[in-house]
Design an enzyme around this catalytic site. Structure first.
Site, mmCIF file in Angstrom:
data_model
loop_
_atom_site.group_PDB
_atom_site.id
_atom_site.type_symbol
_atom_site.label_atom_id
_atom_site.label_comp_id
_atom_site.label_asym_id
_atom_site.label_seq_id
_atom_site.Cartn_x
_atom_site.Cartn_y
_atom_site.Cartn_z
ATOM 1 N N CYS A 268 53.146 52.661 44.419
ATOM 2 C CA CYS A 268 54.386 53.418 44.656
ATOM 3 C C CYS A 268 54.475 54.629 43.725
ATOM 4 O O CYS A 268 54.415 54.489 42.505
ATOM 5 C CB CYS A 268 55.576 52.484 44.427
ATOM 6 S SG CYS A 268 57.163 53.307 44.481
ATOM 7 N N SER B 184 60.251 43.076 49.486
ATOM 8 C CA SER B 184 58.956 43.746 49.470
ATOM 9 C C SER B 184 57.898 42.770 48.979
ATOM 10 O O SER B 184 57.740 42.559 47.780
ATOM 11 C CB SER B 184 59.018 44.962 48.530
ATOM 12 O OG SER B 184 59.902 45.911 49.062
ATOM 13 N N LEU B 185 57.172 42.194 49.908
ATOM 14 C CA LEU B 185 56.205 41.141 49.557
ATOM 15 C C LEU B 185 54.826 41.738 49.242
ATOM 16 O O LEU B 185 54.307 41.575 48.135
ATOM 17 C CB LEU B 185 56.125 40.136 50.719
ATOM 18 C CG LEU B 185 55.066 39.044 50.647
ATOM 19 C CD1 LEU B 185 55.240 38.164 49.422
ATOM 20 C CD2 LEU B 185 55.099 38.180 51.913
ATOM 21 N N HIS B 186 54.233 42.339 50.217
ATOM 22 C CA HIS B 186 52.994 43.114 50.075
ATOM 23 C C HIS B 186 51.721 42.348 49.705
ATOM 24 O O HIS B 186 50.667 42.954 49.522
ATOM 25 C CB HIS B 186 53.154 44.279 49.082
ATOM 26 C CG HIS B 186 54.348 45.142 49.324
ATOM 27 N ND1 HIS B 186 54.785 45.483 50.573
ATOM 28 C CD2 HIS B 186 55.196 45.753 48.460
ATOM 29 C CE1 HIS B 186 55.863 46.255 50.471
ATOM 30 N NE2 HIS B 186 56.136 46.430 49.205
ATOM 31 N N SER C 195 66.719 46.777 49.811
ATOM 32 C CA SER C 195 65.333 46.344 49.662
ATOM 33 C C SER C 195 65.059 46.047 48.191
ATOM 34 O O SER C 195 65.399 46.837 47.310
ATOM 35 C CB SER C 195 64.404 47.468 50.144
ATOM 36 O OG SER C 195 63.062 47.111 49.921
ATOM 37 N N GLY D 217 63.858 53.840 43.142
ATOM 38 C CA GLY D 217 64.456 52.831 42.268
ATOM 39 C C GLY D 217 64.551 51.432 42.854
ATOM 40 O O GLY D 217 64.378 51.217 44.046
ATOM 41 N N GLU D 218 64.797 50.489 41.964
ATOM 42 C CA GLU D 218 64.982 49.083 42.353
ATOM 43 C C GLU D 218 66.489 48.796 42.321
ATOM 44 O O GLU D 218 67.083 48.702 41.233
ATOM 45 C CB GLU D 218 64.207 48.185 41.384
ATOM 46 C CG GLU D 218 64.545 46.716 41.442
ATOM 47 C CD GLU D 218 64.487 46.082 42.843
ATOM 48 O OE1 GLU D 218 63.517 46.316 43.586
ATOM 49 O OE2 GLU D 218 65.433 45.352 43.184
ATOM 50 N N CYS E 7 68.716 56.943 53.664
ATOM 51 C CA CYS E 7 67.957 56.142 52.706
ATOM 52 C C CYS E 7 68.339 56.634 51.315
ATOM 53 O O CYS E 7 68.028 57.767 50.942
ATOM 54 C CB CYS E 7 66.467 56.356 52.982
ATOM 55 S SG CYS E 7 65.399 55.571 51.789
ATOM 56 N N GLU F 55 66.384 62.199 45.093
ATOM 57 C CA GLU F 55 66.068 62.483 46.480
ATOM 58 C C GLU F 55 66.689 61.465 47.419
ATOM 59 O O GLU F 55 66.761 60.278 47.112
ATOM 60 C CB GLU F 55 64.554 62.517 46.660
ATOM 61 C CG GLU F 55 63.987 63.666 45.871
ATOM 62 C CD GLU F 55 62.555 63.965 46.191
ATOM 63 O OE1 GLU F 55 61.943 63.222 46.979
ATOM 64 O OE2 GLU F 55 62.052 64.961 45.658
ATOM 65 N N CYS G 132 61.802 54.704 38.609
ATOM 66 C CA CYS G 132 61.855 53.225 38.642
ATOM 67 C C CYS G 132 60.970 52.698 37.520
ATOM 68 O O CYS G 132 59.849 53.157 37.347
ATOM 69 C CB CYS G 132 61.359 52.694 39.980
ATOM 70 S SG CYS G 132 61.384 50.883 40.059
ATOM 71 N N CYS H 233 59.136 56.245 52.262
ATOM 72 C CA CYS H 233 59.355 55.327 51.155
ATOM 73 C C CYS H 233 58.142 55.304 50.235
ATOM 74 O O CYS H 233 57.014 55.359 50.694
ATOM 75 C CB CYS H 233 59.620 53.946 51.691
ATOM 76 S SG CYS H 233 61.074 53.924 52.719
ATOM 77 N N ASN I 96 51.870 54.884 53.108
ATOM 78 C CA ASN I 96 51.835 56.332 52.915
ATOM 79 C C ASN I 96 50.970 56.596 51.694
ATOM 80 O O ASN I 96 51.355 56.253 50.579
ATOM 81 C CB ASN I 96 53.247 56.873 52.662
ATOM 82 C CG ASN I 96 54.152 56.598 53.847
ATOM 83 O OD1 ASN I 96 53.803 56.875 54.986
ATOM 84 N ND2 ASN I 96 55.305 56.014 53.579
ATOM 85 N N CYS J 4 55.090 49.584 40.247
ATOM 86 C CA CYS J 4 54.183 49.008 41.247
ATOM 87 C C CYS J 4 53.033 49.983 41.495
ATOM 88 O O CYS J 4 53.243 51.203 41.558
ATOM 89 C CB CYS J 4 54.927 48.718 42.549
ATOM 90 S SG CYS J 4 56.296 47.581 42.320
#
Ligand code: SAH
Ligand code: SF4
Length: 344
Positions: free
Chosen positions: A111, A209-211, A186, A154-155, A97, A84, A104, A329, A288, A108
């Site tokens: 995600c 991406s800290l979060h 990212s 994906g990473e 994007c 996608e 992935c 995302c 999201n 996480c």
């Protein structure tokens, strides 16, 4: 389009032919060999036969959906792996994007892509094809792709070589001609690759991406944090800042009751100020919802933001486009694909 085959054919030709073809395909987004008038007939016939424009013009087109005013999602079929990719149309820019992997492996907890497992890495042409797809789409509106973000499935740093190769192609003057400053990658924070990226792509934008405001919570949300502990990641990110003098994007999704307390905001401020150079911007991202967590309330996000501001931290709130079509995302997965044809 079979780019591998195409480049094999072009290897046998003088190098200016390669440039002509790249200009036509990536620069002008043609989808018919006949319009490339600069090529000799024999070469054109060979390319027509061996590398037809089948994929993008027929198979993929029907997978395009558009529901929200400014967001278009496409599902591309790469040898039966569905990938996608999302176009976000803003007033002054069109951002694609892109996905770098099918799924992935990092899992996480917040995600959806990560929850659905991993199939394989994409090659650089498959990454490029996603941009090309939307370049052709925008041609109808006399517009162009202006920005690229590696924030799809994906990473990117687990597929480092293909991603960097794709970035070089995105830059190419004879091709897309999109400068590094309009490209953002990212990452969840893979230490050796951040160091390599600093050397290989110092002009690109990097988003981390800290979060979470501390190592303990981050390890719960992000399994990769155990192998790449937060303080070490921040120290290589500081090296990136020093070497490139570029502003770092810090991504922080707001999870209700998990990482959004006012104490978390203070802890986050301290963490960033004491471990990074001051050139960074925190993006507070509305989560999201994908099942496991709830997103923070607007009120809480505002209060959290005010604490960061009081601590003199640059901060923006981001509401990701594409929520309603599962194109935002962290929502990219082949499951639940809304298949609405003919809406474009
Ligand atoms: N693997 C990379 C790039 C892909 S994800 C990374 O994790 O950075 C792109 C961004 O979307 C990341 O910041 C990621 O943490 C975030 N994201 C993941 N799931 C999300 C969700 N459900 N809502 C909002 N953002 C999400
Ligand atoms: Fe992978 Fe990024 Fe999703 Fe984590 S957030 S599972 S690294 S795509």
């Amino acid at each position: 389009m079979n780019f591998i085959k195409m480049y094999k054919i072009l290897e046998l030709e003088p190098s200016f032919r390669k440039k002509q073809v790249e200009k036509a395909i990536f620069g002008l987004a043609i989808n018919d060999w006949d319009v490339v008038t600069t090529l000799p007939k024999t070469l054109k016939e060979k390319l027509k036969k061996e590398c037809p424009f089948k994929d993008t013009s027929k198979d993929i087109q029907k997978e395009l959906i558009k529901i929200e005013e400014n967001v278009v999602k496409a599902r591309l079929n790469f040898t039966n792996d569905l990938v996608e990719t999302v176009l976000m149309r803003y007033k002054s820019r069109n951002t694609v994007c892109v996905s770098s992997q099918v799924g992935c492996p990092l899992g996480c907890s917040f995600c959806l892509t990560g929850q659905n497992g991993f199939k394989r890495n994409l090659n650089s042409f498959e990454i490029i094809e996603q941009i090309l797809f939307f370049k052709r789409y925008l041609k109808k509106y006399k517009e162009n792709v202006t920005n690229v973000v590696f924030m799809g499935m994906g990473e990117p740093f687990l597929n480092y070589n293909a991603v960097v190769k794709a970035i070089k192609m995105i830059n190419s003057k004879d091709g897309f001609n999109i400068s590094n400053r309009k490209i953002s990658v990212s990452t969840i924070g893979l230490i050796p690759k951040i160091l390599r990226f600093t050397k290989d792509c110092p002009q690109c934008n990097l988003a981390f991406s800290l979060h979470a405001p501390n190592n303990k919570l981050r390890s719960i949300l992000i399994p990769a944090n155990k192998k790449h502990p937060l303080k070490k990641v921040l120290s290589v990110l500081k090296k990136y800042q020093i070497a490139t003098n570029r502003s770092l994007m810090i991504e922080y999704i707001m999870l209700k009751g998990v990482n959004d307390s006012l104490k978390d905001a203070e802890e986050l401020s301290h963490l960033l100020k004491s471990n990074l150079k001051s050139i960074f911007v925190v993006n507070l991202i509305k989560y999201n919802e994908t099942g496991k967590y709830e997103s923070s309330t607007f009120d809480q996000i505002r209060k959290f933001k005010n604490i960061l501001l009081r601590n003199k931290i640059n901060v923006v709130e981001r509401y990701r486009l594409g929520d309603s079509i599962n194109a935002a995302c962290g929502q990219l997965t082949n499951k639940n694909f809304l298949h609405i044809m003919g809406k474009n």
